[in-house]
Design a protein around this motif. Structure first.
Motif, PDB file in Angstrom:
ATOM      1  N   SER A 117      15.726   9.045   7.377  1.00  0.00           N
ATOM      2  CA  SER A 117      16.649   7.836   7.321  1.00  0.00           C
ATOM      3  C   SER A 117      15.519   6.575   6.890  1.00  0.00           C
ATOM      4  O   SER A 117      14.416   6.861   6.744  1.00  0.00           O
ATOM      5  CB  SER A 117      17.145   7.382   8.688  1.00  0.00           C
ATOM      6  N   TYR A 118      16.328   5.585   6.277  1.00  0.00           N
ATOM      7  CA  TYR A 118      15.707   4.610   5.754  1.00  0.00           C
ATOM      8  C   TYR A 118      16.338   3.092   5.876  1.00  0.00           C
ATOM      9  O   TYR A 118      17.529   3.044   6.142  1.00  0.00           O
ATOM     10  CB  TYR A 118      15.179   4.678   4.295  1.00  0.00           C
ATOM     11  N   GLU A 119      15.368   2.042   5.800  1.00  0.00           N
ATOM     12  CA  GLU A 119      16.188   0.629   5.692  1.00  0.00           C
ATOM     13  C   GLU A 119      15.418   0.080   4.552  1.00  0.00           C
ATOM     14  O   GLU A 119      14.282   0.405   4.345  1.00  0.00           O
ATOM     15  CB  GLU A 119      15.715  -0.122   7.061  1.00  0.00           C
ATOM     16  N   ARG A 120      16.254  -0.819   3.914  1.00  0.00           N
ATOM     17  CA  ARG A 120      15.764  -1.540   2.752  1.00  0.00           C
ATOM     18  C   ARG A 120      16.167  -3.065   2.894  1.00  0.00           C
ATOM     19  O   ARG A 120      17.380  -3.413   3.096  1.00  0.00           O
ATOM     20  CB  ARG A 120      16.381  -0.978   1.426  1.00  0.00           C
ATOM     21  N   PHE A 121      15.297  -3.936   2.493  1.00  0.00           N
ATOM     22  CA  PHE A 121      15.658  -5.439   2.417  1.00  0.00           C
ATOM     23  C   PHE A 121      14.948  -5.845   1.216  1.00  0.00           C
ATOM     24  O   PHE A 121      14.142  -5.606   0.726  1.00  0.00           O
ATOM     25  CB  PHE A 121      14.737  -6.209   3.819  1.00  0.00           C
ATOM     26  N   ILE A 122      16.035  -6.730   0.446  1.00  0.00           N
ATOM     27  CA  ILE A 122      15.789  -7.153  -0.883  1.00  0.00           C
ATOM     28  C   ILE A 122      15.937  -8.550  -0.871  1.00  0.00           C
ATOM     29  O   ILE A 122      16.948  -9.244  -0.312  1.00  0.00           O
ATOM     30  CB  ILE A 122      16.685  -6.427  -1.838  1.00  0.00           C
ATOM     31  N   ALA A 123      15.132  -9.262  -1.264  1.00  0.00           N
ATOM     32  CA  ALA A 123      15.117 -11.096  -1.116  1.00  0.00           C
ATOM     33  C   ALA A 123      14.092 -11.459  -2.456  1.00  0.00           C
ATOM     34  O   ALA A 123      12.877 -10.710  -2.822  1.00  0.00           O
ATOM     35  CB  ALA A 123      14.611 -11.588   0.091  1.00  0.00           C
ATOM     36  N   ASP A 124      14.561 -12.338  -3.413  1.00  0.00           N
ATOM     37  CA  ASP A 124      13.396 -12.826  -4.443  1.00  0.00           C
ATOM     38  C   ASP A 124      12.852 -11.835  -5.205  1.00  0.00           C
ATOM     39  O   ASP A 124      11.773 -12.114  -5.610  1.00  0.00           O
ATOM     40  CB  ASP A 124      12.503 -13.800  -3.552  1.00  0.00           C
ATOM     41  N   GLY A 125      14.019 -11.047  -5.342  1.00  0.00           N
ATOM     42  CA  GLY A 125      13.313 -10.004  -6.608  1.00  0.00           C
ATOM     43  C   GLY A 125      12.494  -8.966  -6.043  1.00  0.00           C
ATOM     44  O   GLY A 125      11.748  -8.215  -6.876  1.00  0.00           O
ATOM     45  N   THR A 126      12.221  -8.592  -4.569  1.00  0.00           N
ATOM     46  CA  THR A 126      11.391  -7.733  -4.359  1.00  0.00           C
ATOM     47  C   THR A 126      12.186  -6.964  -3.233  1.00  0.00           C
ATOM     48  O   THR A 126      12.837  -7.521  -2.425  1.00  0.00           O
ATOM     49  CB  THR A 126      10.183  -8.410  -3.277  1.00  0.00           C
ATOM     50  N   SER A 127      11.909  -5.478  -3.283  1.00  0.00           N
ATOM     51  CA  SER A 127      12.547  -4.715  -2.328  1.00  0.00           C
ATOM     52  C   SER A 127      11.461  -4.129  -1.442  1.00  0.00           C
ATOM     53  O   SER A 127      10.454  -3.541  -1.749  1.00  0.00           O
ATOM     54  CB  SER A 127      13.007  -3.562  -3.211  1.00  0.00           C
ATOM     55  N   TYR A 128      11.858  -4.265  -0.233  1.00  0.00           N
ATOM     56  CA  TYR A 128      11.013  -3.847   0.966  1.00  0.00           C
ATOM     57  C   TYR A 128      11.752  -2.845   1.784  1.00  0.00           C
ATOM     58  O   TYR A 128      12.935  -2.679   2.305  1.00  0.00           O
ATOM     59  CB  TYR A 128      10.652  -4.700   2.037  1.00  0.00           C
ATOM     60  N   THR A 129      11.151  -1.299   1.735  1.00  0.00           N
ATOM     61  CA  THR A 129      11.784  -0.003   2.242  1.00  0.00           C
ATOM     62  C   THR A 129      10.890   0.412   3.350  1.00  0.00           C
ATOM     63  O   THR A 129       9.560   0.449   3.521  1.00  0.00           O
ATOM     64  CB  THR A 129      12.029   1.033   1.276  1.00  0.00           C
ATOM     65  N   ARG A 130      11.582   0.528   4.544  1.00  0.00           N
ATOM     66  CA  ARG A 130      10.959   1.490   5.443  1.00  0.00           C
ATOM     67  C   ARG A 130      11.803   2.667   5.966  1.00  0.00           C
ATOM     68  O   ARG A 130      12.635   2.872   6.063  1.00  0.00           O
ATOM     69  CB  ARG A 130      11.343   0.615   6.830  1.00  0.00           C
ATOM     70  N   LEU A 131      10.725   3.597   5.667  1.00  0.00           N
ATOM     71  CA  LEU A 131      11.105   5.085   5.756  1.00  0.00           C
ATOM     72  C   LEU A 131      10.399   5.668   6.964  1.00  0.00           C
ATOM     73  O   LEU A 131       9.321   5.334   7.338  1.00  0.00           O
ATOM     74  CB  LEU A 131      10.903   5.691   4.722  1.00  0.00           C
TER      75      LEU A 131
END
Length: 273
Positions: A117-131
């Motif tokens: 499973s994963y979570e992803r957060f995108i803001a200000d042109g940057t993607s942060y993914t937690r796996l």
């Protein structure tokens, strides 16, 4: 059944290795349907008016309406029950706030095939993914593009509203606090366009029922699109698959920083170009 899960897991790994924060590629989806693991915009823009019991069934351009609304949540799910009674559920949810230029995404597999499973957060042109999970997590920080609305709707793209030209108007109900018209169409021959891979290649199944359901609000926005597949094996054991794509919290979705954002920034695996 396991082949279906493995296909999604391979696609998921490709997502994590990618550079745009995009979900699985939907370019190979069948033009008027597809298997449960593809899916997006919520269709072809409408089946148009037709005679019979459709009561003028029609859907509008979902992307245009959702952009005008400023925010929304899209949820795709695929629930599969095999001949042993084991259930597996895949869920992909996007939270989109266009005014704040923020997007959050989750992907989970639960039930008999619980796994990645994963979570992803995108803001200000940057993607942060937690796996991973609370025991062990892997973070990745990547540049993100501006196509988050398209990605959020991509799971519904395999649903063709043209298949509901002869749909029956069932009645009016409430969905996500909004009055919607319910349309249904049953045709077991359509299942190969949508759920052909949902039961797995080793299941010799006789299809007993296949029903499409769409809930449309007063603006013509398809709030919920789904199909339900029922069948039996040679031994008489029931199997089923249900695909669903829903649009909720239209105009009221907000995206906040995830609790793990600081950890992602400090413990990241960064990809540069």
């Amino acid at each position: 059944m396991r082949v279906q899960i493995l296909t999604v897991l391979v696609a998921l790994l490709l997502v994590i290795a990618g550079c745009t924060g995009a979900p699985t590629d939907t370019s190979t989806a069948a033009p008027s349907g597809g298997s449960g693991d593809s899916g997006g915009t919520g269709g072809s823009g409408g089946a148009g008016d037709s005679d019979g019991d459709t009561d003028g069934f029609d859907v509008s351009d979902s992307e245009a309406q959702l952009r005008a609304a400023g925010s929304f949540t899209s949820t795709w799910s695929l629930t599969m029950v095999d001949s042993t009674g084991e259930e597996s559920v895949l869920t992909n949810t996007y939270y989109v706030d266009l005014e704040a230029n923020r997007t959050s995404e989750t992907f989970t597999i639960s039930g008999a095939d619980e796994g990645v499973s994963y979570e992803r957060f995108i803001a200000d042109g940057t993607s942060y993914t937690r796996l991973g999970d609370d025991t062990e997590a892997f973070y990745q920080v990547l540049p993100a593009d501006d196509n988050q609305v398209e990605y959020a709707l991509a799971r519904g793209a395999s649903f063709s509203y043209d298949d509901l030209e002869d749909a029956t108007f069932v009645g009016t109900e409430t969905f996500d606090g909004v009055a919607v018209d319910r349309y249904e169409y049953t045709d077991p021959t359509l299942w190969r366009q949508y759920g052909v891979t949902a039961l797995g290649p080793d299941e010799n199944v006789t299809i007993t029922d296949f029903t499409l359901v769409v809930l449309v609000d007063e603006d013509g926005l398809a709030r919920s699109s789904s199909w339900d597949l029922r069948g039996e094996t040679e031994d008489g054991e029931p199997v089923s698959a249900e695909w669903r794509f829903e649009l909720t919290d239209v105009g009221t979705t907000s995206v906040t920083d995830p609790a793990w954002l600081d950890e992602a920034r400090t413990g990241q695996t960064t990809v540069t170009y």
